[in-house]
Design a protein around this motif. Structure first.
Motif, PDB file in Angstrom:
ATOM      1  N   ASP A 228      -2.287   5.396  -8.377  1.00 23.68           N
ATOM      2  CA  ASP A 228      -1.438   5.407  -7.184  1.00 23.68           C
ATOM      3  C   ASP A 228      -1.488   6.794  -6.550  1.00 23.68           C
ATOM      4  O   ASP A 228      -1.896   7.769  -7.175  1.00 23.68           O
TER       5      ASP A 228
ATOM      6  N   SER B  20       1.576  -3.428  -7.112  1.00 27.45           N
ATOM      7  CA  SER B  20       1.736  -2.541  -8.265  1.00 27.45           C
ATOM      8  C   SER B  20       0.365  -2.212  -8.845  1.00 27.45           C
ATOM      9  O   SER B  20      -0.634  -2.885  -8.570  1.00 27.45           O
TER      10      SER B  20
ATOM     11  N   LYS C 219       1.356   6.644   1.286  1.00 25.71           N
ATOM     12  CA  LYS C 219       1.308   6.328  -0.137  1.00 25.71           C
ATOM     13  C   LYS C 219       0.635   4.982  -0.337  1.00 25.71           C
ATOM     14  O   LYS C 219       0.588   4.152   0.578  1.00 25.71           O
ATOM     15  N   GLY C 220       0.098   4.775  -1.529  1.00 23.56           N
ATOM     16  CA  GLY C 220      -0.574   3.514  -1.808  1.00 23.56           C
ATOM     17  C   GLY C 220      -1.293   3.582  -3.138  1.00 23.56           C
ATOM     18  O   GLY C 220      -0.928   4.342  -4.033  1.00 23.56           O
TER      19      GLY C 220
ATOM     20  N   PHE D 243       0.528   9.416  -3.327  1.00 25.16           N
ATOM     21  CA  PHE D 243       1.742   9.607  -2.534  1.00 25.16           C
ATOM     22  C   PHE D 243       1.470  10.465  -1.308  1.00 25.16           C
ATOM     23  O   PHE D 243       0.491  11.222  -1.270  1.00 25.16           O
TER      24      PHE D 243
ATOM     25  N   ASP E 241      -2.178  -0.866   0.074  1.00 25.14           N
ATOM     26  CA  ASP E 241      -0.894  -0.291   0.489  1.00 25.14           C
ATOM     27  C   ASP E 241       0.092  -0.309  -0.671  1.00 25.14           C
ATOM     28  O   ASP E 241      -0.215  -0.799  -1.769  1.00 25.14           O
ATOM     29  N   GLU E 242       1.273   0.200  -0.441  1.00 27.95           N
ATOM     30  CA  GLU E 242       2.252   0.398  -1.514  1.00 27.95           C
ATOM     31  C   GLU E 242       2.934  -0.887  -1.962  1.00 27.95           C
ATOM     32  O   GLU E 242       3.736  -0.872  -2.898  1.00 27.95           O
TER      33      GLU E 242
END
Length: 271
Positions: A239, A202, A144-145, A241, A198-199
């Motif tokens: 974003d 925000s 995810k990211g 997942f 990366d996650e």
């Protein structure tokens, strides 16, 4: 830039255009090729000879990569056999030698991977790297990211007005500037890039970072020979997942990028 070099560059652009098509018939390739050549005012006289020369160069490079890969596999097999024998015989000296050889081999393999996964012009990652590190065989993302889809603004105008070498210089400079974001940078198409964060960040943080990055780029005056001009890009952020379909994620980012492009054009007109 020679005619052969320009045709080779067009060939690479066509391959990027058809990279996502499972089966690309020769007619599609040739149509795209000749359309691009026409846009660049290139007449494909003696095209068979030129294409053969380009193919020879590509095949030579591929042959070199295959040769290096084969040699490294042979070395790895040899080291593995020697390691097994050393362990069985409890031969610490031989085992240490194998470990040293394996460390050297690992460096060679990393160099080979870098050459396969790097875009030669911008030194960004290429699509092969993207699929090897982020996407599984079913087009599912492996983590995810946040993804940012980037498209250069008025890039065709730069090519048409100042030449393809100027366009290449713009892409090199833009890639170097985008690397300031510290995200993974992928050259996805001719003048299209992806950034993968990366996650830990925000969406708002990434959007702010990209806006600042673009503002900095727009302020810089670029020069090629006697020509001075500015470069910019439009971007779309979304974003993603783990196990989400990559093409669906890309479509979301692409839609936002085009909305941003329209907004950016209006700002230029207003100013």
């Amino acid at each position: 830039m020679t005619k052969q070099e320009e045709l080779s560059k067009i060939s690479d652009e066509v391959k990027m255009e058809i990279a996502d098509i499972p089966v690309a018939p020769p007619l599609l390739y040739s149509t795209l090729f000749y359309n691009l050549a026409s846009e660049h005012n290139l007449k494909c006289d003696n095209e068979e000879l030129l294409v053969n020369q380009i193919l020879d160069e590509k095949l030579s490079k591929l042959s070199s990569i295959n040769h290096d890969t084969s040699l490294n596999l042979i070395k790895l097999h040899k080291s593995t056999v020697e390691a097994i024998v050393a362990i069985k015989n409890k031969d610490q000296s031989s085992l240490q030698k194998v470990l040293e050889e394996t460390a050297d081999l690992r460096k060679e393999i990393e160099k080979l991977k870098a050459s396969i996964f790097r875009d030669t012009l911008t030194k960004a990652h290429n699509r092969q790297w993207l699929y090897a590190n982020y996407i599984d065989g079913a087009e599912g993302l492996t983590c995810k990211g946040i993804l940012v889809f980037i498209d250069m603004n008025y890039f065709k105008d730069i090519n048409d007005n100042y030449g393809h070498i100027a366009g290449d210089k713009v892409l090199e400079f833009a890639a170097l500037h985008l690397k300031k974001t510290k995200a993974e940078l992928v050259r996805y198409g001719g003048d299209e890039f992806l950034l993968l964060f990366d996650e830990n960040l925000s969406l708002d943080a990434v959007n702010s970072l990209m806006q600042n990055n673009r503002d900095e780029l727009v302020k810089k005056e670029l020069q090629y020979k006697e020509n001075r001009f500015h470069a910019s890009y439009s971007f779309g952020t979304t974003d993603f997942f783990k196990e989400e379909n990559f093409q669906e994620v890309l479509a979301r980012a692409d839609e936002k990028m085009y909305a941003d492009k329209e907004s950016f054009k209006h700002k230029l007109i207003a100013n």
